[in-house]
Design a protein around this motif. Structure first.
Motif, PDB file in Angstrom:
ATOM      1  N   SER A  62      -4.967  -0.931   5.258  1.00  0.00           N
ATOM      2  CA  SER A  62      -3.658  -0.742   5.839  1.00  0.00           C
ATOM      3  C   SER A  62      -3.224   0.698   5.783  1.00  0.00           C
ATOM      4  O   SER A  62      -2.089   0.986   5.543  1.00  0.00           O
ATOM      5  CB  SER A  62      -2.660  -1.629   5.134  1.00  0.00           C
TER       6      SER A  62
ATOM      7  N   GLU B 212      -0.835  -7.765   1.761  1.00  0.00           N
ATOM      8  CA  GLU B 212      -0.528  -9.107   2.230  1.00  0.00           C
ATOM      9  C   GLU B 212      -1.599  -9.481   3.226  1.00  0.00           C
ATOM     10  O   GLU B 212      -2.072  -8.637   3.982  1.00  0.00           O
ATOM     11  CB  GLU B 212       0.837  -9.153   2.919  1.00  0.00           C
TER      12      GLU B 212
ATOM     13  N   ARG C  43      -1.793  -6.362   5.617  1.00  0.00           N
ATOM     14  CA  ARG C  43      -0.694  -5.403   5.734  1.00  0.00           C
ATOM     15  C   ARG C  43      -0.484  -4.767   4.369  1.00  0.00           C
ATOM     16  O   ARG C  43      -0.584  -5.435   3.340  1.00  0.00           O
ATOM     17  CB  ARG C  43       0.611  -6.085   6.163  1.00  0.00           C
TER      18      ARG C  43
ATOM     19  N   ILE D 242       2.173  -3.271   1.870  1.00  0.00           N
ATOM     20  CA  ILE D 242       3.611  -3.423   1.635  1.00  0.00           C
ATOM     21  C   ILE D 242       4.003  -2.536   0.456  1.00  0.00           C
ATOM     22  O   ILE D 242       3.335  -2.545  -0.580  1.00  0.00           O
ATOM     23  CB  ILE D 242       3.965  -4.900   1.324  1.00  0.00           C
ATOM     24  N   ASP D 243       5.085  -1.763   0.607  1.00  0.00           N
ATOM     25  CA  ASP D 243       5.527  -0.903  -0.496  1.00  0.00           C
ATOM     26  C   ASP D 243       6.494  -1.662  -1.398  1.00  0.00           C
ATOM     27  O   ASP D 243       6.806  -2.829  -1.157  1.00  0.00           O
ATOM     28  CB  ASP D 243       6.116   0.418   0.011  1.00  0.00           C
TER      29      ASP D 243
ATOM     30  N   GLY E   1       9.368  -3.615  -0.004  1.00  0.00           N
ATOM     31  CA  GLY E   1       9.057  -4.714   0.903  1.00  0.00           C
ATOM     32  C   GLY E   1       8.766  -4.266   2.318  1.00  0.00           C
ATOM     33  O   GLY E   1       8.525  -5.093   3.196  1.00  0.00           O
TER      34      GLY E   1
ATOM     35  N   ASP F  15       6.685  -2.749   5.407  1.00  0.00           N
ATOM     36  CA  ASP F  15       5.297  -2.701   5.870  1.00  0.00           C
ATOM     37  C   ASP F  15       4.964  -1.245   6.169  1.00  0.00           C
ATOM     38  O   ASP F  15       5.562  -0.626   7.038  1.00  0.00           O
ATOM     39  CB  ASP F  15       5.155  -3.555   7.128  1.00  0.00           C
TER      40      ASP F  15
ATOM     41  N   THR G 252       1.755  -0.229   6.786  1.00  0.00           N
ATOM     42  CA  THR G 252       0.426  -0.233   7.392  1.00  0.00           C
ATOM     43  C   THR G 252       0.383   0.790   8.518  1.00  0.00           C
ATOM     44  O   THR G 252       1.286   0.830   9.341  1.00  0.00           O
ATOM     45  CB  THR G 252       0.111  -1.630   7.975  1.00  0.00           C
TER      46      THR G 252
END
Length: 188
Positions: free
Chosen positions: A12, A110, A140, A142-143, A146, A148, A150
């Motif tokens: 990602s 994810e 994906r 995710i930081d 929350g 995305d 990617t």
């Protein structure tokens, strides 16, 4: 210059050397990654697997690695030491460092990647080499907020050349993986 581990996935946007991900199912019972022990090999003049046995063992070993990496990535890099089950010590240490960096940066994966199109290139007593396609399309990054993160330009499918070698327990361990260097290939 590529590291010894090569690139197994840019799942990602973050290049995770041998930190690609795949499905979380147990390997089929009909396949085994167990190879004759060093003692058993020393009792015979030549250690040999049929091409089918070598390919089956490589598929199970690679899928096991991807399953572990998937679980570790989903947990935000927690407990990366589990990779010693699937990688040689040198490659495991490199991958563990990448997962620790992922954990430090508050990232998690994810989704899951899959492995397909595994083909035997060569095999002997010390090496099984395969071509494989790692598909990361559903993953994906995710930081911690929350979001995305990617990257849009990541590779969805990555053709690989993977080397595996017998480990002390008699199972195959991934010792090297590199992205297939030629753009026109039929691996993926």
């Amino acid at each position: 210059m590529r590291s010894r581990g090569g690139v197994l996935a840019a799942a990602s946007g973050v290049v995770l050397i041998l930190a690609g991900v795949a499905g979380c199912t147990d390997p089929p019972a009909s396949r085994s990654t167990t190879l004759p022990s060093a003692t058993e090999r020393s009792k015979v003049s030549q250690f040999a697997l049929s091409n089918k046995e070598a390919l089956d063992a490589a598929v199970v070993a690679f899928e096991r690695y991807v399953e572990l990496a998937n679980q570790i990535g989903a947990a935000g890099g927690a407990e990366p030491e589990r990779l010693y089950e699937a990688l040689t010590p040198e490659l495991a240490e490199e991958s563990i460092a990448n997962f620790q960096r992922m954990q430090r940066d508050g990232l998690r994966l994810e989704g899951s990647s899959t492995v397909r199109g595994v083909r035997l290139v060569q095999q002997n007593a010390d090496l099984v080499q395969v071509y494989a396609c790692l598909q990361a399309g559903s993953t994906r990054l995710i930081d911690r907020t929350g979001a995305d993160v990617t990257t849009a330009d990541r590779q969805i499918e990555t053709p690989l050349v993977v080397n595996l070698q017998p480990g002390d327990s008699g199972t195959l361990l991934i010792s090297q993986s590199e992205q297939w260097p030629w753009p026109d290939n039929d691996i993926c």
